[in-house]
Motif scaffolding. Structure first.
Motif, mmCIF file in Angstrom:
data_model
loop_
_atom_site.group_PDB
_atom_site.id
_atom_site.type_symbol
_atom_site.label_atom_id
_atom_site.label_comp_id
_atom_site.label_asym_id
_atom_site.label_seq_id
_atom_site.Cartn_x
_atom_site.Cartn_y
_atom_site.Cartn_z
ATOM 1 N N PHE A 186 41.233 -38.099 9.172
ATOM 2 C CA PHE A 186 41.442 -37.543 8.680
ATOM 3 C C PHE A 186 40.384 -36.780 7.490
ATOM 4 O O PHE A 186 40.510 -36.860 6.724
ATOM 5 C CB PHE A 186 42.072 -38.298 7.641
ATOM 6 N N THR A 187 39.920 -36.500 8.563
ATOM 7 C CA THR A 187 38.497 -34.771 7.518
ATOM 8 C C THR A 187 38.261 -33.427 8.398
ATOM 9 O O THR A 187 38.762 -33.777 9.585
ATOM 10 C CB THR A 187 37.338 -36.161 8.177
ATOM 11 N N GLN A 188 37.452 -32.877 7.350
ATOM 12 C CA GLN A 188 37.542 -31.783 8.613
ATOM 13 C C GLN A 188 36.450 -31.258 9.434
ATOM 14 O O GLN A 188 37.376 -31.505 10.668
ATOM 15 C CB GLN A 188 37.147 -30.736 7.415
ATOM 16 N N VAL A 189 35.730 -32.346 9.509
ATOM 17 C CA VAL A 189 34.063 -32.097 10.081
ATOM 18 C C VAL A 189 34.481 -33.706 10.518
ATOM 19 O O VAL A 189 34.384 -34.414 9.756
ATOM 20 C CB VAL A 189 33.061 -31.810 10.118
ATOM 21 N N VAL A 190 34.287 -34.100 12.527
ATOM 22 C CA VAL A 190 34.671 -35.304 12.688
ATOM 23 C C VAL A 190 33.363 -35.384 13.214
ATOM 24 O O VAL A 190 32.935 -34.498 13.963
ATOM 25 C CB VAL A 190 35.090 -36.019 12.736
ATOM 26 N N LEU A 191 32.123 -36.632 13.252
ATOM 27 C CA LEU A 191 31.263 -36.908 14.277
ATOM 28 C C LEU A 191 31.716 -37.891 14.364
ATOM 29 O O LEU A 191 31.216 -38.626 14.311
ATOM 30 C CB LEU A 191 30.019 -36.645 13.833
ATOM 31 N N ALA A 192 31.983 -37.601 16.234
ATOM 32 C CA ALA A 192 32.429 -39.364 16.513
ATOM 33 C C ALA A 192 30.921 -39.980 16.984
ATOM 34 O O ALA A 192 30.854 -38.587 18.726
ATOM 35 C CB ALA A 192 33.817 -39.085 18.370
ATOM 36 N N ASP A 193 29.753 -40.119 16.815
ATOM 37 C CA ASP A 193 28.704 -40.500 17.711
ATOM 38 C C ASP A 193 29.160 -41.646 18.645
ATOM 39 O O ASP A 193 29.491 -42.395 18.817
ATOM 40 C CB ASP A 193 27.860 -41.042 16.599
ATOM 41 N N GLU A 194 28.145 -41.174 20.263
ATOM 42 C CA GLU A 194 28.654 -41.408 21.375
ATOM 43 C C GLU A 194 30.068 -42.897 21.665
ATOM 44 O O GLU A 194 29.769 -43.536 21.629
ATOM 45 C CB GLU A 194 26.825 -42.786 21.004
ATOM 46 N N PHE B 198 38.167 -30.283 13.439
ATOM 47 C CA PHE B 198 37.263 -30.227 14.183
ATOM 48 C C PHE B 198 36.293 -31.059 15.087
ATOM 49 O O PHE B 198 35.619 -32.095 13.542
ATOM 50 C CB PHE B 198 35.653 -28.725 13.461
ATOM 51 N N VAL B 199 36.108 -31.598 15.890
ATOM 52 C CA VAL B 199 35.283 -32.808 15.753
ATOM 53 C C VAL B 199 34.208 -32.463 16.895
ATOM 54 O O VAL B 199 34.595 -31.987 18.092
ATOM 55 C CB VAL B 199 36.222 -33.898 17.443
ATOM 56 N N ILE B 200 32.904 -33.544 16.335
ATOM 57 C CA ILE B 200 32.317 -32.981 17.600
ATOM 58 C C ILE B 200 31.636 -34.837 18.592
ATOM 59 O O ILE B 200 31.466 -35.355 17.457
ATOM 60 C CB ILE B 200 30.597 -32.654 16.257
ATOM 61 N N ALA B 201 31.864 -34.236 19.528
ATOM 62 C CA ALA B 201 31.710 -35.798 19.677
ATOM 63 C C ALA B 201 30.526 -35.675 20.915
ATOM 64 O O ALA B 201 30.309 -34.857 20.781
ATOM 65 C CB ALA B 201 32.514 -36.149 21.389
ATOM 66 N N THR B 202 29.970 -36.754 20.694
ATOM 67 C CA THR B 202 28.052 -36.479 21.543
ATOM 68 C C THR B 202 28.422 -38.191 22.742
ATOM 69 O O THR B 202 29.132 -39.519 22.001
ATOM 70 C CB THR B 202 26.886 -36.901 19.974
#
Lengths: 311, 672
Positions: free
Chosen positions: A106-114, A149-153
């Motif tokens: 529940f956040t505007q920009v989420v970094l989903a790491d690995e 916005f999801v940024i997945a790595t």
């Protein structure tokens, strides 16, 4: 507004300023930065595939900070549970009732790491939230914040104990980009300069969430002429008849391509899409959706582009 | 009701003028034969409805409308004595359409009116089936279809021509089905619905009675009587005698067709000829009479005619629509081998006591000449010797008309001369009869067929010589030889206008006139004349002459056409329409390619322009102008506008003629 301005105005002050601000922190990566920003403007999600330490987190932080958005990071591990992503209902003893404790998503920009380190179950919790832009637990549907916005790595290469995202799930990401090593000059500057995170924390936001929403709406208004639509369609048709591919791009992928090209055109300050815009985003949008039959000899996105004449 | 009325009101206000215009297009040709008050009522209704819509008011109430209907229908009934029949029926339809317009409320009413308009358009064919009218009606159908489309779709209300274009496309797509139905759909013999008798009033043509004055009126009409296509060369002008009814009964003033009391022809109608007959096809304009016309002397005529009786071709019924028939005639012939006593008496009969001076002259001639043949020749020469005068405006004849003409006025036209000569011969005891028909006819250079007009109407005489049978003699030829050599216009004295004088002889206008006649003749021959018999012939040739096969062919033809149409409409990979902007850009690219910098097929305009500008920095501005204008024209908002394309073309032209690159290029290509 003259007819001339309708296609080729040289950049809006707004997007130019945001890009300049971002380039101050992310050194020597203007193109990746631009693609990431286009992805955000097109309301898509971004998948970054690269080694650790090339600045993935920094990029995510920069994008969040530029528009003054909330930012959270979820480190995906093999024991991550869906509830760790979306949240859980817990019993409060004092109040004697159940309460939903929202997860980090529940956040505007989420970094989903690995993401590929987590089990498919945890992955799909994230991917479903990305697609629906809402979370349903215990029969209650809760909308995710806007913008979302999801940024997945994902770490490339075959590593033990990972679950690479399946092809069908990759379709949820509008773009896949890699960052790569900076060029020597930029790397020297990086070594010389201060800590990037610190730099980000100090800088004031260049824009606001409202401005971002306005830009996202403006993307939908960028014009795509019949001639351009024909070009996009020709590209799609080419992916479907190229023998080295398992299957071509889906119609949804075609819509994604056109929308990303619109965002790219807007970043360029134009109100109409040119074939160059489609070409600029094509690799980022199409490459992760195309599955080659033979991994080594699969046609690259670039070779597909050069095979299609602009009508 | 109020809810729908208010909802439809803005739409109605916008579509009403268009509807009124479309229906006006349909009604306009009807106005020529409608009673003026009906036209006035329809126009008034439309005007009133438009006014009401503009003021946002409701149509008149139920009682007022009922009163209008009752009054209008009564008016039609009083005017025509009936509500049925062609004229009354169409007038009723037009009137009801006007009243329906008055009570128009919503879209449903508009649809009803448009469909009604289609029907009314079709009724126009009952009055006029010329090519021009067909084209006009096609335009009316197109307008109605566009109206119908506009009614269904209001998205392009600001661009009404789009509806027109779509309507044209749809009509075009329906064309193959129409052709199949036209050719294959079974034709019912005779008109589709019975035409009331009043439809045939006012057809021009020869009469079966000849009294001085009747043919004079005919002589002034320029209308076409018949068209003839010859299989071989047509006969020379003086031999173009088109035989119509034979008049043998004489009452002292009028010549009439032989009735049932006439003695049987017997030997008198035996035809002998040594020469091969001339074959031709006649297209006869309707004249509401029972005879057909054929070149003198017919030996055979096709369908629809009976064997020659009394010396002329008879139709099976009154000729009420244009018909075509093949005929065969002999130009040189002998008719009859002998007359019975009864026939002799019949053909020399004169009313007792009539024409004393004429009888006197005849008996003087009888005394002067030895044989019948000499007497006939003497009589003919009489008309040349004495001061007879050919004119279409003869003075009135009172009392004994033949005596007055022969001895007092001595001016008249063919009818007078033929009548007087026949009387003279009968008075001298030589059997004689009058033949009416047409003399002359001109080839239409535009269509390779002959036109015989009403103004070519003529009358001549046949006399009986025992050794020769019936012999054609034309006394008019002795008075005015030009009449049988060059036609009516040549025979008339100066200052007397013949028919069609306004058309002008040999001028451009006349050529156009003949061209138009040729087009109309084809229209008739290939479209209007395609009736049951022609269809039967065609179906036999196509081996479709059994019902099951015909039905199968019809169904298969329509199904195939629709399938082809559907396929072509659904084909997804339709090529882009040719784009003028792309053409101009292509020219620019070819220009640079010749200078050594071809554009890669997948290279966008901006990339290409950048590359070109790097190569020729001095021309960067001109190159950028072309690329920018191309981007605007091809990829800009609002599609390809004429102005944008013009600006692009201008930039390409300017680049070609002004830029040093191209100059350099031209000289180098010259060296190559």
């Amino acid at each position: 507004m003259s007819a001339h301005a309708s296609v080729s105005r040289a950049g809006t002050p707004e997007t130019d300023r945001i890009l300049r601000e971002a380039e101050r922190v992310i050194l020597g990566k203007p193109r990746t930065l631009r693609l990431a920003l286009a992805c955000l403007l097109a309301r898509g999600h971004l998948l970054i595939e690269d080694r650790p330490g090339v600045g993935k987190t920094t990029l995510a932080l920069v994008l969040a900070r530029l528009f003054g958005l909330d930012f959270r990071r979820i480190q995906f591990t093999s024991d991550l549970l869906p509830a760790d992503v979306i949240g859980a209902t817990i019993y409060e003893r004092q109040a004697e009732r159940f309460r939903f404790q929202p997860g980090p998503i529940f956040t505007q920009v989420v970094l989903a790491d690995e993401v590929n380190r987590a089990t498919p179950k945890a992955q799909s919790a994230l991917l479903e939230a990305m697609e629906e832009r809402q979370v349903t637990t215990d029969g209650t549907t809760r909308a995710l914040p806007e913008p979302f916005f999801v940024i997945a790595t994902q770490n490339p290469g075959d590593q033990l104990g990972t679950f690479p995202l399946p092809e069908s799930q990759l379709d949820r990401f509008l773009m896949r980009v890699d960052i790569g090593d900076p060029d020597p000059a930029a790397e020297r500057e990086l070594l010389r300069g201060r800590d990037r995170r610190e730099l980000i924390r100090e800088a004031p936001p260049a824009s606001t969430p409202d401005a971002l929403a306005g830009l996202q709406r403006a993307v939908g208004r960028v014009h795509a002429s019949d001639a351009l639509i024909a070009y996009v369609q020709a590209l799609l048709a080419q992916t479907r008849r190229t023998p080295g591919l398992v299957h071509g791009l889906s119609p949804r992928a075609g819509q994604a391509l056109l929308h990303a090209a619109r965002a790219w055109a807007l970043l360029d300050g134009r109100e109409a899409v040119l074939p160059e815009d489609v070409q600029a985003v094509f690799t980022a949008v199409a490459a992760h959706r195309l599955q080659g039959r033979d991994h080594d000899r699969a046609p690259t996105a670039e070779s597909l582009l050069s095979a299609v004449a602009i009508p | 009701m109020t809810a729908t009325a208010t909802a439809a009101a803005p739409n109605l206000r916008r579509s009403l003028p268009w509807l009124a215009a479309g229906l006006g297009l349909v009604i306009a040709p009807h106005a020529f034969h409608l009673p003026p008050w009906v036209t006035a009522v329809v126009v008034a209704c439309a005007g009133a409805r438009l006014l009401l819509a503009r003021q946002g008011r409701r149509p008149p109430g139920r009682w007022l409308r009922a009163l209008a209907v009752v009054t209008g229908v009564s008016g039609i009934y009083l005017g025509y004595d009936t509500l049925l029949g062609l004229h009354a029926g169409v007038a009723l339809l037009c009137l009801l359409m006007g009243l329906k317009l008055l009570e128009l409320r919503g879209s449903r009413d508009i649809v009803v009116l448009v469909v009604f308009g289609y029907f009314l358009t079709a009724t126009q064919f009952l009055f006029n089936d010329s090519l021009l009218m067909a084209a006009y009606m096609l335009a009316a159908v197109w307008a109605l279809t566009a109206l119908l489309i506009a009614l269904q779709d209001r998205t392009a209300a600001d661009r009404p021509w789009r509806y027109g274009r779509l309507a044209a496309a749809m009509l075009g797509q329906s064309l193959p089905v129409m052709l199949i139905l036209f050719v294959l759909f079974p034709r019912i013999p005779g008109p589709l619905w019975g035409m009331p008798d009043d439809a045939y009033a006012g057809m021009t043509g020869l009469s079966d009675e000849m009294t001085p004055g009747a043919i004079s009126q005919l002589g002034r009409s320029d209308e076409v009587a018949l068209r003839v296509e010859f299989d071989d060369a047509p006969p020379a002008y003086p031999r173009r005698y088109w035989r119509g009814p034979v008049l043998a009964r004489y009452d002292g003033r009028s010549w009439r067709r032989a009735g049932d009391s006439a003695p049987a022809a017997g030997d008198a109608s035996r035809l002998v000829s040594t020469r091969a007959p001339t074959d031709y096809t006649v297209t006869l304009e309707p004249h509401n009479q029972r005879w057909l016309l054929a070149l003198d002397m017919p030996v055979e005529a096709g369908r629809g005619s009976r064997a020659p009786r009394g010396g002329y071709l008879q139709a099976s019924g009154p000729v009420r629509e244009r018909i075509r028939y093949d005929a065969s005639s002999v130009i040189a012939y002998r008719l009859g081998t002998g007359l019975t006593r009864k026939q002799q008496a019949y053909y020399t009969d004169l009313p007792d006591g009539a024409h004393p001076r004429t009888r006197q002259l005849a008996s003087r001639w009888r005394a002067q000449t030895g044989s019948d043949r000499a007497l006939v020749e003497h009589g003919l020469r009489h008309f040349r010797r004495e001061p007879f005068h050919y004119t279409l405006q003869p003075p009135r004849l009172d009392g004994d008309t033949t005596d007055a003409f022969l001895f007092d006025t001595r001016s008249g036209f063919c009818e007078h001369y033929a009548g007087a000569f026949a009387v003279l011969m009968r008075a001298a005891g030589i059997p004689a009869r009058v033949v009416t028909g047409y003399m002359g006819g001109r080839m239409n250079p535009a269509g390779d067929y002959m036109i015989v007009r009403q103004s070519d109407a003529h009358a001549w005489v046949e006399v009986w010589l025992d050794d020769r049978g019936w012999l054609r003699v034309d006394p008019t030829a002795y008075v005015a030889p030009e009449r049988v050599e060059r036609g009516l216009a040549g025979a008339l004295p100066d200052g007397e206008a013949g028919p069609g004088a306004a058309v002008g002889a040999g001028g451009l206008l006349q050529r156009l006139h003949l061209q138009w006649d040729a087009v109309n003749a084809y229209w008739h021959r290939w479209v209007l004349a395609y009736g049951p018999s022609l269809q039967q012939q065609l179906l036999q040739q196509l081996r479709l002459d059994s019902w099951p096969r015909l039905a199968l062919a019809l169904a298969a033809g329509i199904a195939l056409t629709l399938a082809a149409l559907t396929f072509s409409l659904l084909r997804r990979d339709r090529p882009l329409p040719p784009d003028p902007a792309a053409a101009a850009w292509g020219e620019f690219c070819r220009l640079l390619a010749r200078r050594g910098l071809p554009r890669a097929p997948d290279e966008g305009p901006r990339d290409y322009a950048r590359r070109a500008a790097r190569r020729w920095p001095r021309d960067a501005d001109a190159i950028d102008t072309v690329a920018t204008r191309y981007e605007i024209a091809r990829y800009g908002r609002g599609g390809v506008g004429a102005a944008e394309v013009r600006a692009l073309r201008q930039a390409v032209r300017a680049f070609r003629s002004n830029s040093p690159v191209s100059r350099k290029g031209r000289s180098s290509s010259g060296k190559r």
